[in-house]
Enzyme design. Structure first.
Site, mmCIF file in Angstrom:
data_model
loop_
_atom_site.group_PDB
_atom_site.id
_atom_site.type_symbol
_atom_site.label_atom_id
_atom_site.label_comp_id
_atom_site.label_asym_id
_atom_site.label_seq_id
_atom_site.Cartn_x
_atom_site.Cartn_y
_atom_site.Cartn_z
ATOM 1 N N ASP A 1 -32.639 -15.053 -61.361
ATOM 2 C CA ASP A 1 -31.659 -14.401 -62.175
ATOM 3 C C ASP A 1 -32.137 -13.500 -63.190
ATOM 4 O O ASP A 1 -31.696 -12.439 -63.469
ATOM 5 C CB ASP A 1 -30.586 -15.477 -62.874
ATOM 6 N N SER B 1 -19.687 1.282 -23.924
ATOM 7 C CA SER B 1 -18.708 -0.104 -23.942
ATOM 8 C C SER B 1 -19.129 -0.576 -22.814
ATOM 9 O O SER B 1 -19.945 -0.388 -22.053
ATOM 10 C CB SER B 1 -17.329 0.534 -23.880
ATOM 11 N N LEU B 2 -18.109 -1.761 -22.506
ATOM 12 C CA LEU B 2 -18.498 -2.636 -21.247
ATOM 13 C C LEU B 2 -17.179 -2.568 -20.147
ATOM 14 O O LEU B 2 -16.088 -2.667 -20.674
ATOM 15 C CB LEU B 2 -18.778 -4.057 -21.697
ATOM 16 N N LYS C 1 -19.488 -12.952 -25.970
ATOM 17 C CA LYS C 1 -18.914 -11.652 -26.323
ATOM 18 C C LYS C 1 -18.305 -11.762 -27.584
ATOM 19 O O LYS C 1 -17.183 -12.552 -27.902
ATOM 20 C CB LYS C 1 -17.814 -11.048 -25.466
ATOM 21 N N GLU D 1 -22.972 -6.864 -33.773
ATOM 22 C CA GLU D 1 -21.608 -7.105 -33.990
ATOM 23 C C GLU D 1 -21.276 -7.652 -35.237
ATOM 24 O O GLU D 1 -22.083 -8.394 -35.376
ATOM 25 C CB GLU D 1 -20.898 -8.040 -32.648
#
Ligand code: IVH
Length: 406
Positions: free
Chosen positions: A13, A58-59, A93, A151
């Site tokens: 700190d 994308s999938l 996912k 993600e």
């Protein structure tokens, strides 16, 4: 986070305060990996656009074992493997938002949302507040440029805590962790973003300069971990052949409820990068990967009433008012009955016990009625109102068309 401090909190700190004071005096000297940026810097006027050097794809989805088997067959045919099993990596996912994390000489310099895949928004300041994101990569052998695809998500426990706080303050909570994470990432004030306590997991490689790319997806994940980039705990590797993949899917489906984060399926990726290149990409989705999606979640509840919703064009849609249930990540208090024909086909009556279904962002619907549990066999069948519930004008049913218009 290693959770293994090399100095005690008080000394930390003290040094942190000293650094803050120095940075306030010499703002041009603030390093892009300064720990002071974790708490959120100055609010932004808007987000800059970032062009992705390597597009963010994308999938494609598989909603059944058969669809997954089709995918596997096409992969084997294209690679001319005959009956030989393909090596895949099975990854959870994660139900969050895709971002690209750019490190130059080991220092985190930019983070961007996926956007349309070619360009997204610069959310660097917000991402710096994510504790799981290293501001500097570990080790001496860091590449000149490395972009990790990840993600960003919110844990379930974090979501419950934030909603409790909001509700205690008399504010409305978030519908689900995904919405809370999405809102957090797009806060113009990074300090607000920091409050959301987001986390992330890396699963792919974007631009790379100054190092040889790993030969497999599993090696990429291992390299990420060496560099200090977090990866998901819910990963199975290797998965060789169709049966192993189906087993990995079932296994993760079983574990789903025990995880502290939402997942909406399992992503299968061909492990060998050489094979990935051979398979290539088709309309923004790689031919070497597929998301085997979990089926829509279902819950049982009671129909409290049937209301009619008036659309923008004046069309009337019957909606079941429900005893609220938590399904597919949100609390559902109403579900569409689509149209009068559908009410007849499903035989929905007020007081019925019904199965409600919701998948992802899809609107909740009444899947079926538990007819054997109907308390009153003479419960009245819902009828289309003669007058519009909003404007009072007469409701017209054009021939054959069940939807009514004001
Ligand atoms: S790979 C090359 N792996 O799913 C394929 N995506 O539907 C690029 N997602 O935009 C994606 N977990 O937001 C990949 N383990 C995972 C994932 C994952 C979640 C999301 C990601 C992507 C979306 C595509």
């Amino acid at each position: 986070m290693l959770d293994d401090p090399s100095i005690d909190d008080a000394r930390y700190d003290g040094l942190f305060g000293e650094l803050l004071a120095l940075e306030a005096r010499y703002p041009e000297m603030v390093a892009s990996d300064s720990p002071t940026l974790r708490v959120g810097g100055a609010p932004l006027a808007g987000f800059e656009t970032v062009r992705h050097a390597v597009p963010m794809l994308s999938l494609s989805n598989a909603f059944s074992d058969e669809e997954f088997a089709d995918f596997d067959r096409q992969v084997r045919e294209r690679l001319e493997l005959g009956e030989g099993g393909v090596e895949y990596v099975a990854e959870a996912k994660l139900d969050g938002l895709a971002v690209s994390l750019r490190y130059e000489r080991g220092v985190f310099v930019r983070g961007a949302t996926r956007g349309d895949g070619d360009s997204g928004e610069d959310v660097t300041a917000n991402l710096r507040t994510v504790d799981a994101l290293p501001l500097r990569l570990r080790g001496d052998a860091v590449p000149r440029v490395i972009e990790a695809r990840a993600e960003v998500y919110m844990t379930r426990s974090g979501f419950l805590a934030i909603n409790e706080r909001l509700e205690a303050a008399g504010e409305r909570g978030f519908v689900n962790p995904r919405n809370a994470a999405a809102g957090g990432l797009r806060q113009l004030d990074p300090a607000k973003s920091a409050e959301r306590q987001l986390t992330l997991a890396c699963y792919g490689l974007g631009e790379l300069d100054g190092a040889d790319p790993p030969a497999t997806q599993s090696a990429t994940l291992a390299w990420f971990r060496e560099l200090g980039l977090p990866t998901s705990v819910a990963t199975t590797l290797p998965c060789t052949g169709l049966d192993a993949c189906l087993a990995a899917y079932r296994d993760l489906e079983k574990r789903r409820a025990t995880l502290d984060f939402d997942i909406d399926g399992v992503v299968f990726k061909v492990d060998a990068v050489r094979q990935q290149r051979e398979l290539g990409t088709r309309s923004r989705a790689p031919r070497w990967a597929i998301a085997r999606k979990f089926p829509a979640e279902e819950r049982i509840t009671t129909v409290l009433g049937v209301d009619f919703q008036v659309g923008r064009t004046g069309s009337l849609t019957p909606v079941a008012r429900l005893d609220p249930v938590f399904v597919g990540g949100v609390t559902v208090a109403s579900a569409t009955l689509h149209n009068m024909d559908e009410i007849g086909r499903k035989d929905v009556r007020v007081g019925d016990r019904v199965v409600v279904r919701r998948a992802g962002d899809v609107i909740p619907e009444v899947a079926r009625v538990l007819l054997d549990q109907r308390a009153d066999p003479d419960a009245p069948v819902p009828v289309l109102p003669a007058h519009c519930p909003e404007c009072g004008s007469q409701v017209i049913v054009a021939d054959g068309v069940v939807r009514a218009r004001c």
